[in-house]
Design a protein around this motif. Structure first.
Motif, PDB file in Angstrom:
ATOM      1  N   ALA A 232       0.838  -1.200   0.000  1.00  0.00           N
ATOM      2  CA  ALA A 232       0.000   0.000   0.000  1.00  0.00           C
ATOM      3  C   ALA A 232       0.871   1.248   0.000  1.00  0.00           C
ATOM      4  CB  ALA A 232      -0.936  -0.011   1.209  1.00  0.00           C
ATOM      5  N   ASP A 233       1.938   1.249   0.811  1.00  0.00           N
ATOM      6  CA  ASP A 233       2.840   2.403   0.868  1.00  0.00           C
ATOM      7  C   ASP A 233       3.564   2.607  -0.466  1.00  0.00           C
ATOM      8  OD1 ASP A 233       2.120   2.853   3.491  1.00  0.00           O
ATOM      9  OD2 ASP A 233       3.844   1.775   4.334  1.00  0.00           O
ATOM     10  N   VAL A 234       4.016   1.503  -1.057  1.00  0.00           N
ATOM     11  CA  VAL A 234       4.750   1.608  -2.324  1.00  0.00           C
ATOM     12  C   VAL A 234       3.826   2.057  -3.451  1.00  0.00           C
ATOM     13  CG1 VAL A 234       6.034   0.311  -4.076  1.00  0.00           C
ATOM     14  CG2 VAL A 234       6.495  -0.076  -1.648  1.00  0.00           C
ATOM     15  N   PHE A 235       2.604   1.518  -3.514  1.00  0.00           N
ATOM     16  CA  PHE A 235       1.663   1.928  -4.551  1.00  0.00           C
ATOM     17  C   PHE A 235       1.340   3.417  -4.426  1.00  0.00           C
ATOM     18  CE2 PHE A 235      -0.040  -2.670  -4.676  1.00  0.00           C
ATOM     19  CZ  PHE A 235       0.805  -2.986  -5.724  1.00  0.00           C
ATOM     20  N   CYS A 236       1.197   3.898  -3.199  1.00  0.00           N
ATOM     21  CA  CYS A 236       0.897   5.319  -2.999  1.00  0.00           C
ATOM     22  C   CYS A 236       2.076   6.199  -3.418  1.00  0.00           C
ATOM     23  CB  CYS A 236       0.556   5.583  -1.533  1.00  0.00           C
ATOM     24  SG  CYS A 236      -1.053   4.952  -1.024  1.00  0.00           S
ATOM     25  N   ALA A 237       3.285   5.744  -3.129  1.00  0.00           N
ATOM     26  CA  ALA A 237       4.470   6.544  -3.441  1.00  0.00           C
ATOM     27  C   ALA A 237       4.843   6.499  -4.917  1.00  0.00           C
ATOM     28  CB  ALA A 237       5.655   6.055  -2.600  1.00  0.00           C
TER      29      ALA A 237
END
Length: 258
Positions: free
Chosen positions: A67-72
């Motif tokens: 989730a963090d990587v997709f957002c970034a």
């Protein structure tokens, strides 16, 4: 890490044709010692239960990192290596649970959409039609806005042509359901309004919400709160004349608007 080395020794993803999911691996079916062939022995020792709990914890860790990587980076810019790095595990550990980025996105998307169903299901409650319009908008919009602010990956995984098709299809179905729920709530709140106008009003309200949500998500802190208030003001000013025109309701509705 001793735990990571132990997990990696279990092997790498198979090429059986069906993408493996976190649920498959959480049950320990890769080695034959989990639920299944070894269930009888495991029921005595309790080892498969501990293995399953650890697998579920690892899946949750990987999905949170994803989730963090997709957002970034967006879906296209994300990679399994980046997700593994964000989770603090080796790529080999990640591949025990997910064969590729698409499988991660699908499982994360399914979890987020289930939470979204629960959120709007609790928000669109017909019993709330007794509330004044301003309080009704608070009751419906606040949890929807909060969900999106707390789960920014939801927007990433439900927009864009590169997103896996299964996510897009499920999101389209959710969109249709939400529109139906909006129409049902408005029909109950404005019983004198003709059905065709209720349908148009519901669709317009839904579009207003989505546009306002985009602005809300583009800001943070005090500005985000201000845009949330603006969205409610726009929705109120659009719907309030309809409420006043309904014979069985009074015009004594109030909201703190600029």
């Amino acid at each position: 890490m001793p735990e990571a080395r132990a997990e990696e020794s279990a092997g790498t993803p198979e090429s059986s044709g069906r993408p493996r999911t976190g649920a498959d691996n959480a049950t320990g079916d890769r080695t034959g010692t989990g639920v299944g062939a070894g269930a009888g022995q495991g029921a005595t020792t309790g080892r498969p239960r501990r293995r399953q709990a650890r697998g579920e914890a690892r899946i949750a860790q990987l999905l949170e990192a994803a989730a963090d990587v997709f957002c970034a980076s967006g879906y296209n810019g994300a990679s399994t290596n980046a997700i593994a790095r964000e989770a603090g595990v080796s790529p080999g550990t990640l591949y025990q649970f997910f064969p590729n980025k698409e499988a991660i996105a699908i499982e994360l998307g399914e979890q987020l959409m289930q939470r979204w169903r629960e959120t709007y299901g609790a928000a669109f409650v017909i019993s709330r039609i007794e509330l004044p319009l301003d309080r009704l908008l608070d009751a419906v919009l606040d949890p929807l806005i909060a969900f999106n602010c707390e789960n920014p990956a939801f927007a990433v995984l439900t927009h864009g042509s590169e997103i896996p098709g299964v996510i897009t299809q499920e999101h389209d179905a959710l969109h249709a359901t939400m529109l139906t729920r909006t129409e049902a709530l408005l029909a109950a709140y404005l019983p004198e309004l003709p059905a065709d106008r209720v349908a148009r009003t519901a669709e317009m309200s839904f579009v207003l919400f989505k546009a306002g949500l985009d602005l809300i998500m583009a800001h943070e802190g005090a500005e985000r709160e201000a845009y949330s208030a603006e969205l409610k003001t726009v929705m109120y000013r659009y719907l309030e004349p309809l409420v006043c025109d309904t014979p069985d309701r009074t015009a004594e509705r109030s909201i703190d608007t600029p």
